[in-house]
Design a protein around this motif. Structure first.
Motif, PDB file in Angstrom:
ATOM      1  N   CYS A  36      -3.287  13.676  -4.650  1.00 23.56           N
ATOM      2  CA  CYS A  36      -3.222  12.211  -4.755  1.00 23.56           C
ATOM      3  C   CYS A  36      -3.328  11.867  -6.240  1.00 23.56           C
ATOM      4  O   CYS A  36      -4.389  12.011  -6.851  1.00 23.56           O
ATOM      5  CB  CYS A  36      -4.338  11.560  -3.957  1.00 23.56           C
ATOM      6  SG  CYS A  36      -4.235   9.757  -3.905  1.00 23.56           S
TER       7      CYS A  36
ATOM      8  N   ARG B 227       0.496  17.893   0.957  1.00 20.44           N
ATOM      9  CA  ARG B 227       0.814  16.479   0.754  1.00 20.44           C
ATOM     10  C   ARG B 227       0.846  16.175  -0.736  1.00 20.44           C
ATOM     11  O   ARG B 227      -0.032  16.617  -1.484  1.00 20.44           O
ATOM     12  CB  ARG B 227      -0.219  15.581   1.444  1.00 20.44           C
ATOM     13  CG  ARG B 227       0.046  14.091   1.307  1.00 20.44           C
ATOM     14  CD  ARG B 227      -0.873  13.300   2.221  1.00 20.44           C
ATOM     15  NE  ARG B 227      -2.262  13.544   1.943  1.00 20.44           N
ATOM     16  CZ  ARG B 227      -2.985  12.834   1.063  1.00 20.44           C
ATOM     17  NH1 ARG B 227      -2.423  11.857   0.386  1.00 20.44           N
ATOM     18  NH2 ARG B 227      -4.260  13.120   0.862  1.00 20.44           N
TER      19      ARG B 227
ATOM     20  N   ASP C 282       1.151  12.780  -3.084  1.00 18.63           N
ATOM     21  CA  ASP C 282       1.157  11.320  -3.143  1.00 18.63           C
ATOM     22  C   ASP C 282       1.255  10.898  -4.600  1.00 18.63           C
ATOM     23  O   ASP C 282       0.262  10.924  -5.340  1.00 18.63           O
ATOM     24  CB  ASP C 282      -0.108  10.770  -2.489  1.00 18.63           C
ATOM     25  CG  ASP C 282      -0.087   9.247  -2.375  1.00 18.63           C
ATOM     26  OD1 ASP C 282       0.920   8.638  -2.784  1.00 18.63           O
ATOM     27  OD2 ASP C 282      -1.069   8.663  -1.876  1.00 18.63           O
TER      28      ASP C 282
ATOM     29  N   ASP D 230       1.615   7.891  -6.422  1.00 18.70           N
ATOM     30  CA  ASP D 230       1.535   6.437  -6.304  1.00 18.70           C
ATOM     31  C   ASP D 230       1.562   5.803  -7.688  1.00 18.70           C
ATOM     32  O   ASP D 230       0.733   6.103  -8.547  1.00 18.70           O
ATOM     33  CB  ASP D 230       0.257   6.054  -5.563  1.00 18.70           C
ATOM     34  CG  ASP D 230       0.256   4.596  -5.145  1.00 18.70           C
ATOM     35  OD1 ASP D 230       1.282   3.931  -5.351  1.00 18.70           O
ATOM     36  OD2 ASP D 230      -0.755   4.119  -4.609  1.00 18.70           O
TER      37      ASP D 230
ATOM     38  N   GLU E 290       4.323  16.298   3.444  1.00 20.48           N
ATOM     39  CA  GLU E 290       4.311  14.838   3.293  1.00 20.48           C
ATOM     40  C   GLU E 290       4.528  14.487   1.829  1.00 20.48           C
ATOM     41  O   GLU E 290       3.869  15.034   0.948  1.00 20.48           O
ATOM     42  CB  GLU E 290       2.985  14.254   3.788  1.00 20.48           C
ATOM     43  CG  GLU E 290       2.934  12.736   3.753  1.00 20.48           C
ATOM     44  CD  GLU E 290       1.659  12.174   4.332  1.00 20.48           C
ATOM     45  OE1 GLU E 290       1.400  10.972   4.163  1.00 20.48           O
ATOM     46  OE2 GLU E 290       0.911  12.959   4.971  1.00 20.48           O
TER      47      GLU E 290
ATOM     48  N   ASN F 103       5.159  11.120  -0.875  1.00 20.59           N
ATOM     49  CA  ASN F 103       5.158   9.679  -1.149  1.00 20.59           C
ATOM     50  C   ASN F 103       5.399   9.476  -2.644  1.00 20.59           C
ATOM     51  O   ASN F 103       4.580   9.900  -3.464  1.00 20.59           O
ATOM     52  CB  ASN F 103       3.827   9.044  -0.734  1.00 20.59           C
ATOM     53  CG  ASN F 103       3.799   7.545  -0.990  1.00 20.59           C
ATOM     54  OD1 ASN F 103       4.843   6.888  -0.963  1.00 20.59           O
ATOM     55  ND2 ASN F 103       2.632   7.003  -1.247  1.00 20.59           N
TER      56      ASN F 103
ATOM     57  N   VAL G  52       6.214   6.588  -5.449  1.00 22.19           N
ATOM     58  CA  VAL G  52       6.287   5.172  -5.799  1.00 22.19           C
ATOM     59  C   VAL G  52       6.367   5.081  -7.309  1.00 22.19           C
ATOM     60  O   VAL G  52       5.428   5.484  -8.010  1.00 22.19           O
ATOM     61  CB  VAL G  52       5.065   4.388  -5.272  1.00 22.19           C
ATOM     62  CG1 VAL G  52       5.197   2.918  -5.620  1.00 22.19           C
ATOM     63  CG2 VAL G  52       4.913   4.574  -3.772  1.00 22.19           C
TER      64      VAL G  52
ATOM     65  N   ARG H 241       8.384   9.058   1.902  1.00 21.84           N
ATOM     66  CA  ARG H 241       8.409   7.642   1.520  1.00 21.84           C
ATOM     67  C   ARG H 241       8.897   7.540   0.075  1.00 21.84           C
ATOM     68  O   ARG H 241       8.305   8.142  -0.819  1.00 21.84           O
ATOM     69  CB  ARG H 241       7.012   7.021   1.657  1.00 21.84           C
ATOM     70  CG  ARG H 241       6.467   6.992   3.080  1.00 21.84           C
ATOM     71  CD  ARG H 241       5.083   6.328   3.117  1.00 21.84           C
ATOM     72  NE  ARG H 241       4.558   6.216   4.460  1.00 21.84           N
ATOM     73  CZ  ARG H 241       3.805   7.134   5.060  1.00 21.84           C
ATOM     74  NH1 ARG H 241       3.478   8.242   4.389  1.00 21.84           N
ATOM     75  NH2 ARG H 241       3.366   6.955   6.283  1.00 21.84           N
TER      76      ARG H 241
ATOM     77  N   SER I 266       9.980   4.695  -2.945  1.00 23.03           N
ATOM     78  CA  SER I 266       9.862   3.284  -3.321  1.00 23.03           C
ATOM     79  C   SER I 266      10.254   3.098  -4.775  1.00 23.03           C
ATOM     80  O   SER I 266       9.874   3.906  -5.635  1.00 23.03           O
ATOM     81  CB  SER I 266       8.424   2.781  -3.104  1.00 23.03           C
ATOM     82  OG  SER I 266       8.018   2.962  -1.756  1.00 23.03           O
TER      83      SER I 266
ATOM     84  N   SER J 115      10.741   6.363   5.067  1.00 22.74           N
ATOM     85  CA  SER J 115      10.563   4.992   4.585  1.00 22.74           C
ATOM     86  C   SER J 115      11.333   4.823   3.283  1.00 22.74           C
ATOM     87  O   SER J 115      11.158   5.608   2.346  1.00 22.74           O
ATOM     88  CB  SER J 115       9.073   4.688   4.362  1.00 22.74           C
ATOM     89  OG  SER J 115       8.904   3.433   3.746  1.00 22.74           O
TER      90      SER J 115
END
Length: 580
Positions: free
Chosen positions: A192, A220, A222, A224, A256, A258, A260, A283, A285, A305
Motif C-alpha cells: 500500500c 496486492r 495499491d 493510490d 489485486e 489498484n 490511481v 482498478r 483511475s 473498474s
C-alpha cells in the motif's frame, strides 16, 4: 662513610611499583610463586611450616609489610561534593594457610581470585533461586518459549499471518527472533503505497526498493495517488521503473491491482496490461490506455473498474474479450466519446456512474448472466443506454430523466417515459427511480413495464429539474400485485408525498412495509412523535407496523452502491438506517 653511602643508596623498586599498581596488588601478584617455593621446602623437610610462614614467603612478607605501629597511614583524599565516587575494584583475598596434604594443583587453583556468585533477586522464591543446596542461580533453558506458542507454528502458517499485516508491520516481524527473519521475505506481500510514503512524488522509488529486497510473491499492489516529477529525466526514470515492475516478473503472481494517478493523461505502459496472468481484481483511475494495444489476456480477472480513463472503443471491446471469467464491471466518466459495447457470458453486475463526460452510447449486447445494472449517479449529461439481451436482470436503478434514451429488451424510455406500454419485463424484482418531486404519473408509467416488482425505491431530489412526459393518469386501473416493500427517500410529509404513499397502500394487496426516509435536517428540526402521529392519520394507518420512519441523507447514500459485492441480495438496502 660506608654507612652513609649505604643509607643514601636508593632502594630497589618492588614489582609493579613502576606501573601504577598498588603495593598490596604487587604483593599479591608474587604470592602464587612464593607459595610454590614454600611447598618445595615442605616436601623436602617433611615438617609443616610455622604459623607465621617460612622461607621466601615469610621473608617477603617481612620486607613488604611494615610494622603497623610504626607505619604512618596514608591520608584519604577528600571527595569533591557533587561528584560521583568512582567504582573501585575489590582486591582479592589472600589465600589461607595450606596443609601438606593438598596437592600443588589444588593449592594453585585455590590461590586464584574467585568471583562472588550473583545473588538472586529478592522477589524470587527460595525454591526457584537455584539448585538445591547451592548458592548459584538456576540457568534458563536455551529454547524456553515462555508461553510463545505462535513461534511453534509451521512457516507456511506464519507467512500467511504476516501477509495479512500492513507492509511496515510485516517487515518489522523480522525483529521478533532470528528464525523469523526469512519469513517476511518469502511471505505474500501486500503493498500500500500511501502507507509506505506520504510524499506522492517518492512512492514509485519506495515501491521499487521494496520489490528489490522482497523475493516472495506479491499479492496486492495499491498505488493510490501517484504523481510524477516534472523534470524530463526523472519522469523517464520513473516510467521505466514502473514498466520494469511488470516486465521483470516481480509481479507475475499479483492478484489485486489498484492504480490511481494524480496527473491526468498518463499513458499506462503496455507491460502493465500484458504481464499479469494471475490478476483477479483491477482498478485503473485517471490514466489513458495505450492505443496500440487492442488484445488483452486476463484469464482470472473477476472485477474490473475504469474510472476517469481514456480508452478507445476497440480497446474496450478487446479488454472485455480478454476476461473470460469477469463478473463485475464498474465504469465512471469515460473521457472518450463514442460507442462502447459489452458482451460477456459471465458478467453478473454492471455499475455506471456518470458514465460519459460527453455524449456517448453504451450497449449491452449479450449478457446472459447479468443480474444487476446499478446507476449510483446517472449523470447530468444526456447519454444513451441500451440493454439488448439480459434475460436474468433482477435489479435495476437508479433510473432518472437524465438518461436521454434507455432501452431494456423491447422497452424504450425517453427521459424515463415509456414510448409504448405493449412490452413488459417480468424478471425485474427490485427497481430504484429518481425524480425531482413525488411524480406519481411517471412512477406508474414505469411500473406498467415492470409488473412483477417486489421492492420499489423512489428518491426525490429537488435539483433534478427535468420534466417528465405524462402517458398515464392515477385514475387508470393500475395494480402492483407483487409489491411487498416501498421506500421513499427525502419524504417531507407534504400533500403530494402523502398522496403518493396512499396510492400504493390502496393498490398493493401484499404490501407489508412502507419506509419513509426523512432527511437529517428535517429529522432534527421537525420530526417528533406528534408529527409522526399526524402522518399516520393522514396515511390512514392506525399503527406503525406498516409505516416506518427511517433516517436518510439527501440521496448521498445511493452514491455508495457497491457494484462488486454480490453477496447482498439488495444493494440499496444499506442506504437507510432505522430512526431511533
Amino acid at each position: 662513610m660506608e654507612e652513609a653511602a649505604g643509607a643514601a643508596a636508593p632502594t630497589p623498586k618492588r614489582r609493579g611499583a613502576g606501573r601504577g599498581m598498588s603495593r598490596k596488588r604487587a604483593r599479591h601478584d608474587n604470592h602464587g610463586d612464593l607459595i610454590k617455593e614454600d611447598l618445595r621446602e615442605v616436601a623436602a623437610t617433611g615438617a609443616p611450616p610455622p604459623a607465621g610462614g617460612t622461607g621466601a614467603a615469610a621473608e617477603e612478607e617481612k620486607e613488604q609489610s611494615p610494622d603497623k605501629a610504626t607505619a604512618t597511614p596514608r591520608p584519604r583524599p577528600r571527595r569533591a561534593r557533587g561528584r560521583r565516587r568512582p567504582a573501585t575494584t575489590t582486591a582479592p583475598r589472600s589465600p589461607p594457610l595450606f596443609s601438606a596434604t593438598l596437592s600443588a594443583d589444588e593449592i594453585e587453583e585455590d590461590a586464584r581470585p574467585r568471583r562472588r556468585p550473583r545473588r538472586p533477586s529478592a522477589g524470587t522464591p527460595v525454591e526457584k533461586r537455584g539448585r538445591a543446596g547451592s548458592g548459584m542461580p538456576r540457568k534458563r533453558a536455551r529454547h524456553d518459549n515462555h508461553g510463545d506458542l505462535i513461534s511453534g507454528l509451521p512457516d507456511d502458517i506464519l507467512a500467511t499471518i504476516i501477509s495479512l499485516l500492513p507492509t511496515r508491520n510485516g517487515a518489522n516481524t523480522q525483529l521478533v527472533a532470528r528464525s523469523w527473519r526469512p519469513l517476511w521475505r518469502l511471505a505474500p506481500l501486500n503493498i500500500c503505497s500511501n502507507r509506505l510514503c506520504s510524499n506522492q512524488y517518492n512512492r514509485i522509488s519506495v515501491v521499487t526498493k521494496l520489490l528489490t529486497i522482497h523475493h516472495g510473491p506479491k499479492r496486492r499492489l495499491d498505488l493510490d495517488t501517484i504523481r510524477f516529477h516534472t523534470d524530463k529525466k526523472i519522469f523517464a526514470d520513473e516510467t521505466t521503473q514502473l514498466e520494469e515492475w511488470f516486465s521483470s516478473g516481480a509481479l507475475a503472481k499479483l492478484e489485486e491491482l489498484n492504480m490511481v494517478f494524480e496527473d491526468k493523461g498518463y499513458q499506462l505502459p503496455s507491460s502493465v496490461l500484458l504481464c499479469a496472468p494471475a490478476l483477479e481484481v483491477a482498478r485503473f483511475s485517471f490514466c489513458n490506455f495505450p492505443k496500440e494495444v487492442t488484445h488483452f489476456t486476463f484469464p482470472l480477472l473477476k472485477k474490473l473498474s475504469l474510472r476517469c480513463v481514456e480508452i478507445a472503443g476497440d480497446a474496450f471491446h478487446g479488454l472485455l474479450s480478454g476476461c473470460p471469467v469477469l463478473e463485475s464491471l464498474y465504469l465512471e466518466r469515460l473521457n472518450k466519446k463514442g460507442i462502447f459495447r459489452i458482451s460477456s457470458k459471465t458478467l453478473r453486475s454492471v455499475g455506471l456512474c456518470n458514465c460519459f463526460l460527453k455524449e456517448g452510447e453504451l450497449i449491452i449486447e449479450n449478457a446472459p448472466r447479468l443480474e444487476r445494472l446499478l446507476l449510483p449517479r446517472p449523470g447530468s449529461d444526456a447519454y444513451i443506454l441500451r440493454v439488448i439481451s439480459a434475460p436474468k436482470l433482477k435489479i435495476l436503478g437508479l433510473l432518472s430523466p437524465c438518461i436521454s434514451e434507455l432501452q431494456i429488451a423491447n422497452i424504450i424510455f425517453k427521459s424515463l417515459a415509456p414510448t409504448s406500454l405493449e412490452n413488459t419485463m417480468r424478471t425485474l424484482k427490485i427497481l430504484a427511480l429518481e425524480f425531482s418531486v413525488a411524480d406519481l404519473d411517471a412512477t406508474i408509467g414505469v411500473l406498467r413495464c415492470f409488473p412483477c416488482i417486489e421492492k420499489l425505491y423512489v428518491n426525490f431530489m429537488k435539483w433534478l429539474d427535468i420534466p417528465v412526459s405524462e402517458h398515464v393518469h392515477p385514475t387508470d386501473p393500475v395494480k402492483c400485485p407483487d409489491l411487498k416493500e416501498l421506500v421513499l427517500n427525502n419524504y417531507k410529509g407534504s400533500e403530494q408525498d402523502v398522496c403518493f404513499a396512499k396510492f400504493f397502500l390502496s393498490n398493493s394487496p401484499v404490501l407489508k412495509k412502507i419506509r419513509l426516509g426523512v432527511i437529517e435536517k428535517i429529522k432534527l428540526e421537525t420530526v417528533s412523535k406528534e408529527w409522526m402521529d399526524h402522518q399516520y392519520r393522514l396515511l390512514e394507518v392506525g399503527t406503525s407496523d406498516q409505516v416506518e420512519f427511517v433516517a436518510s441523507e439527501v440521496g448521498a447514500n445511493f452514491f455508495k452502491l457497491d457494484v462488486f459485492d454480490l453477496s447482498t441480495a439488495d444493494p440499496f438496502a444499506s442506504s437507510y438506517s432505522q430512526m431511533e
